[in-house]
Scaffold this motif. Structure first.
Motif, short mmCIF file in Angstrom:
data_model
loop_
_atom_site.label_atom_id
_atom_site.label_comp_id
_atom_site.label_asym_id
_atom_site.label_seq_id
_atom_site.Cartn_x
_atom_site.Cartn_y
_atom_site.Cartn_z
N ILE A 1 -5.02 -53.64 4.17
CA ILE A 1 -5.30 -52.37 3.51
C ILE A 1 -4.44 -51.29 4.17
CG2 ILE A 1 -7.05 -50.60 3.08
CD1 ILE A 1 -9.11 -52.95 3.03
N ASP A 2 -4.46 -51.31 5.49
CA ASP A 2 -3.61 -50.45 6.31
C ASP A 2 -3.45 -51.17 7.65
OD1 ASP A 2 -5.91 -49.79 7.94
OD2 ASP A 2 -6.39 -48.17 6.53
N SER A 3 -2.91 -50.50 8.65
CA SER A 3 -2.63 -51.19 9.93
C SER A 3 -3.89 -51.58 10.69
CB SER A 3 -1.74 -50.32 10.81
OG SER A 3 -2.41 -49.13 11.17
N MET A 4 -5.04 -51.00 10.33
CA MET A 4 -6.27 -51.27 11.08
C MET A 4 -7.40 -51.87 10.24
SD MET A 4 -5.52 -50.67 14.13
CE MET A 4 -7.13 -50.79 14.87
N SER A 5 -7.09 -52.32 9.03
CA SER A 5 -8.13 -52.95 8.21
C SER A 5 -7.51 -53.87 7.17
CB SER A 5 -9.02 -51.90 7.54
OG SER A 5 -8.28 -51.09 6.68
N CYS A 6 -8.34 -54.79 6.69
CA CYS A 6 -7.88 -55.72 5.66
C CYS A 6 -9.06 -56.12 4.79
CB CYS A 6 -7.21 -56.95 6.28
SG CYS A 6 -8.29 -58.01 7.24
N GLU A 7 -8.73 -56.71 3.67
CA GLU A 7 -9.73 -57.25 2.77
C GLU A 7 -9.69 -58.77 2.92
OE1 GLU A 7 -10.80 -56.29 -1.69
OE2 GLU A 7 -9.00 -57.55 -1.58
#
Length: 150
Positions: free
Chosen positions: A96-102
Motif C-alpha cells: 500500500i505504501d512503504s509501511m503497510s500492505c494488503e
C-alpha cells in the motif's frame, strides 16, 4: 474458493519474512499445532514443512509444500492433512505504501473428502479460520518478528 483480505501495518518485506520462515507456520496458521521439520530450501518451489494439525492427542502428521513463490509478493502452498484432504492456499501481498500492505489469502480444497463440501459451507468454515490466520500473520509482522536465521 474462499478469499479473505486484511491490511497489515508492516512493510511487505517484513510480512513475507514471516511466510518465508517455515518454522513460524504454526504461529500463524490456525489448525497447525506443531512443526516437526522444515526443508532447508524453504520457501523454494518443492520445499516442505512437516507439521502436525489438530489438537493433541488427535493430531494428523502431514506436510505442506510450496507450489509457487514470487517473493515478496506471493506464495502458493499445497497444504495436506490426510485423511481430511488437501487444499491449495495462496497468500498474495500488495504494498500500500512503504509501511503497510494488503494480504489476500485464497484457499480451496483440491483433494480428498474436503473437496466435496459445497462452496457456501466451505466459506462458512474456512472464512473465519483464514481471517484469524491473517490476523496472526499481521501480529507477527507488526510486532517486529525476526526469523530464526537473523
Amino acid at each position: 474458493m474462499v478469499q479473505v483480505t486484511r491490511t497489515i501495518h508492516a512493510p511487505i518485506d517484513d510480512v513475507f519474512a514471516v511466510l518465508a520462515d517455515g518454522w513460524s507456520y504454526a504461529s500463524w496458521v490456525v489448525g497447525a499445532s506443531h512443526i516437526r521439520d522444515v526443508d532447508d530450501t524453504w520457501p523454494a518451489v518443492g520445499a516442505r514443512i512437516h507439521h502436525s494439525v489438530g489438537p493433541w492427542p488427535c493430531t494428523i502428521q502431514d506436510t505442506t509444500s510450496v507450489s509457487s513463490v514470487d517473493a515478496p509478493h506471493s506464495i502458493e502452498l499445497d497444504a495436506r492433512a490426510w485423511p481430511i484432504g488437501a487444499a491449495v492456499v495462496r497468500v498474495e501481498l500488495r504494498a500500500i505504501d512503504s509501511m503497510s500492505c494488503e494480504a489476500v489469502m485464497f484457499e480451496r480444497a483440491v483433494r480428498g473428502p474436503g473437496r466435496l463440501i459445497p462452496d457456501a459451507i466451505e466459506s462458512l468454515l474456512l472464512g473465519p479460520r483464514n481471517r484469524e490466520s491473517l490476523s496472526r500473520l499481521a501480529d507477527l509482522a507488526q510486532g517486529g518478528y525476526r526469523c530464526a536465521n537473523d
